[in-house]
Design a protein around this motif. Structure first.
Motif, mmCIF file in Angstrom:
data_model
loop_
_atom_site.group_PDB
_atom_site.id
_atom_site.type_symbol
_atom_site.label_atom_id
_atom_site.label_comp_id
_atom_site.label_asym_id
_atom_site.label_seq_id
_atom_site.Cartn_x
_atom_site.Cartn_y
_atom_site.Cartn_z
ATOM 1 N N SER A 395 0.837 -1.204 0.000
ATOM 2 C CA SER A 395 0.000 0.000 0.000
ATOM 3 C C SER A 395 0.871 1.254 0.000
ATOM 4 O O SER A 395 2.101 1.190 -0.065
ATOM 5 C CB SER A 395 -0.923 -0.004 1.216
ATOM 6 N N ASP A 396 0.232 2.388 0.117
ATOM 7 C CA ASP A 396 0.940 3.675 0.094
ATOM 8 C C ASP A 396 1.995 3.776 1.189
ATOM 9 O O ASP A 396 3.125 4.229 0.942
ATOM 10 C CB ASP A 396 -0.063 4.822 0.249
ATOM 11 N N SER A 397 1.631 3.372 2.400
ATOM 12 C CA SER A 397 2.565 3.518 3.519
ATOM 13 C C SER A 397 3.810 2.667 3.315
ATOM 14 O O SER A 397 4.936 3.096 3.620
ATOM 15 C CB SER A 397 1.876 3.142 4.839
ATOM 16 N N ILE A 420 -2.028 0.884 -4.227
ATOM 17 C CA ILE A 420 -1.291 2.148 -4.247
ATOM 18 C C ILE A 420 -2.143 3.219 -4.911
ATOM 19 O O ILE A 420 -2.708 3.010 -5.987
ATOM 20 C CB ILE A 420 0.045 1.969 -4.996
ATOM 21 N N THR A 421 -2.234 4.365 -4.257
ATOM 22 C CA THR A 421 -3.033 5.473 -4.766
ATOM 23 C C THR A 421 -2.127 6.654 -5.097
ATOM 24 O O THR A 421 -0.901 6.565 -4.997
ATOM 25 C CB THR A 421 -4.079 5.911 -3.729
ATOM 26 N N GLN A 422 -2.752 7.771 -5.443
ATOM 27 C CA GLN A 422 -1.953 8.954 -5.765
ATOM 28 C C GLN A 422 -1.189 9.475 -4.551
ATOM 29 O O GLN A 422 -0.129 10.104 -4.702
ATOM 30 C CB GLN A 422 -2.835 10.067 -6.354
ATOM 31 N N GLY A 424 0.416 7.625 -2.352
ATOM 32 C CA GLY A 424 1.666 6.877 -2.328
ATOM 33 C C GLY A 424 2.630 7.336 -3.402
ATOM 34 O O GLY A 424 3.846 7.445 -3.166
#
Length: 659
Positions: A395-397, A420-422, A424
């Motif tokens: 994930s992002d973190s 994963i998003t914007q 991240g």
């Protein structure tokens, strides 16, 4: 001296001189008994005594075939040169296979002085075996041969072995596929072993009839072997591979893929007996598990730098072993390891042995999580290239933590990592202030184009290459933010971003301070002439490669802007765009002096009127694609082919024609 052939009752014969002459081009087959090479003429059938070249022969008594193989072997061993052995091999399958069983060391070398003519003939060595296409290429100083599909038979391998023996034999042999009825077996591989003791590279792909006996012959004769590829070889087991490992100490690269009978003992032998091993690939071998991997890595050479393990039944233990013993590994690929959990990948990074690791690719491994990814970042201080594919639990973190921990990271590739998003992506970019040079996002569906109140983020001054392919949620708002964070882009690939508009891309183009060199905007369906005009105006002095395939809203105005501003452009693809003859004319009248590749495929509005413009551009073109331009007549194309004779031209519906 004429020779009579009587092979298993087939009373057909030839003079050795005629049947094996340099202009022989035909290969005759007489059922399953005999294959004979000879000139294109009718063969005579003799059933009684006959007169040939003034000599009388009685068929029953004169045939050399009545001699046992032991006598023939001794005769062939004493043939004076390669030309004579090649000529004898052309007589029949029986002779060919018998000749192929003679080792180079068993050939009798006469001590008497040869005449200058004999030396010359031996040197030139006209290959009679060329009648069955044993043409070799020279690569890296070695004779190289590749057999594919129906051409891969024991007979051809025997011919290659005999035909190349006087030149030291093959250095590289690749067999890909096998004849379904007469495929390569251990007999063919044995012929190569006897005739090519200097073999360096052997690749066997999809050869179901070749097994341990063939590899045992290779192991016994080819001690200089450096590279071995075994792919889809169901008959090869540990016995054959262990023999190669024990007898070929120069092995530097081994690939084992989809070989169901090869197991842990083979990896153990490789680790123990191959001190020069630099690269190993093991994929989809169900009998290989933790024991094999542990034995290989714990006893591997100090130069083993490239390791690839895919679709194996290994557990966390194997990854802990890699992390501890892989002190020389610089390139590591791990894929489809369903038995490895988060603990295994955490141990991979935390064991402390991967200090030299520079490139890591992890694909379809559920054990890759935020925790394990951060551990890898901390435990691999020299990691420069990282690729994550189908790692659904990252994930992002985890991404941001990994980037922060990786002090040497220069390239990051994320593909189908859908958590994963914007956030991240922006976090990763802003935390790579002075190191990351390349970022690629492919099919990451977790990215949504939302208008966000982003905090003040640090610019990534080092990022030169940005690829965002087929991330359907990535839109203009996200693109504008990324543009502000990456002011020094040289390469930009936004192919397949069908939702971005002129405004989002314009913001990024205006943020690039150094000048773009390569731009790919293929299938960005909403872009118009406005953005191309800005691209040409802002970056025309540096732009070298531009791909606008499938941007249907682009018209002749785009080509006019490109023609007026892009003086360094050498590769332009504007296929499937709404351009006409006027656009091509504008391009040809522009400042292009370096354009070498031009693709206009699928531009249905082009007609014969574009021919003069294309001829003008053709002064520098080396490649032109005008496929599916249906309004261009065949006569116009013929004229174009004649005028642009130095250019490779693709035209018509599908098939390429190279001039």
């Amino acid at each position: 001296m004429p020779t009579v052939i009587n092979y298993r009752g087939d009373n057909e014969f030839y003079s050795a001189g005629s049947a094996c002459s340099a202009d022989s081009a035909l290969f005759y087959s007489s059922g399953s008994n005999v294959d004979v090479y000879g000139p294109s003429r009718k063969r005579a059938r003799i059933s009684s005594s006959f007169d040939f070249d003034g000599l009388m022969f009685a068929e029953r008594k004169s045939s050399i075939e009545i001699l046992p193989d032991e006598c023939l072997f001794e005769i062939f061993r004493h043939l004076p040169g390669g030309q004579e052995r090649s000529a004898a091999a052309c007589v029949s399958k029986h002779w060919l296979m018998l000749l192929s069983s003679i080792r180079n060391s068993e050939i009798y070398h006469c001590k008497s002085t040869q005449t200058e003519q004999e030396v010359c003939a031996s040197t030139q060595d006209i290959e009679m075996i060329s009648a069955i296409e044993t043409k070799e290429d020279v690569c890296d100083g070695y004779l190289t041969r590749c057999l594919e599909g129906k051409k891969a038979t024991d007979l051809r391998l025997a011919a290659i072995a005999v035909g190349t023996a006087t030149r030291g034999g093959l250095g590289k042999l690749s067999i890909r596929g096998s004849n379904s009825s007469r495929g390569v077996t251990d007999i063919g591989l044995a012929a190569i072993a006897h005739g090519c003791p200097s073999l360096r590279v052997l690749s066997l792909w999809n050869v179901p009839f070749t097994g341990d006996e063939g590899l045992l012959k290779i192991a016994k004769e080819c001690h200089l072997l450096e590279k071995l590829d075994l792919c889809e070889c169901p008959s090869v087991s540990d016995k054959g591979l262990i023999a190669v490992a024990e007898n070929c100490p120069n092995l530097t690269a081994i690939t084992i893929e989809s070989c169901p009978k090869i197991g842990n003992e083979s990896l153990k032998a490789i680790g123990r007996c191959c001190p020069n091993l630099q690269s190993i690939t093991v994929k989809n071998c169900p009998l290989i598990g933790d024991q094999g991997v542990a034995n290989l890595l714990s006893s591997a050479s100090a130069v083993l730098s490239k390791v690839k393990f895919q679709a194996l039944s290994i557990t966390d233990f194997s990854l802990a072993v890699i992390g501890h013993y892989g002190k020389a590994i610089t390139n590591l690929v791990l894929g489809g390891l369903q038995g490895v959990s988060q603990k295994g990948f955490w141990a991979l990074g935390s064991a402390g042995g991967l200090q030299c690791l520079e490139s890591l690719l992890i694909a379809s491994c559920r054990g890759t999580t935020d925790v394990s990814l951060e551990a890898i970042g901390k435990g691999c201080p020299n990691l420069k290239q990282m690729s994550l594919k189908k790692c659904c639990f990252v994930s992002d973190s985890g991404l941001v933590a990994f980037v922060k921990a990786s002090g040497s990271l220069k390239g990051l590739h994320l593909e189908e990592c859908n958590r994963i998003t914007q956030f991240g992506i922006l976090g990763a970019i802003s935390n790579c202030v002075s190191k990351l040079k390349s970022l690629a996002l492919v099919k990451c569906m977790g990215i949504k184009d939302l208008v966000l109140e982003t905090p003040v983020l640090s610019r990534c001054e080092s990022l030169h290459s940005l690829t965002i392919q087929n991330c359907l949620g990535f839109g203009s708002a996200s693109l504008a933010v990324v543009g502000k964070l990456c002011p020094h882009l040289h390469h930009l690939d936004l192919s397949g971003l069908c939702t971005i508009t002129d405004d989002g891309l314009l913001s990024l183009l205006e943020s690039c301070e150094d000048g773009l060199v390569k731009v790919n905007l293929s299938n960005c369906l909403n872009l118009t002439d406005k953005v191309v005009a800005s691209l040409a105006r802002l970056h025309g002095e540096t732009l070298e490669v531009l791909n606008l395939t499938g941007c249907r809203k682009l018209t002749d105005a785009s080509l006019s802007s490109i023609g007026d501003n892009c003086s360094l452009l050498n590769d332009l693809d504007i296929s499937k765009c709404s351009i006409s003859d006027a656009g091509v004319a504008a391009l040809s009248g522009g400042v292009q002096h370096n354009l070498q590749i031009l693709s206009l495929s699928g531009c249905s509005n082009l007609s014969n009127k574009s021919m003069l413009s294309l001829e003008k551009l053709g002064k520098t073109l080396v490649g032109l694609n005008i496929q599916q331009c249906n309004l261009i007549s065949s006569s116009a194309i013929e004229q174009l082919l004649e005028n642009l004779w130095r250019c490779d031209i693709l035209y018509g519906a599908n098939a390429p024609v190279l001039i």
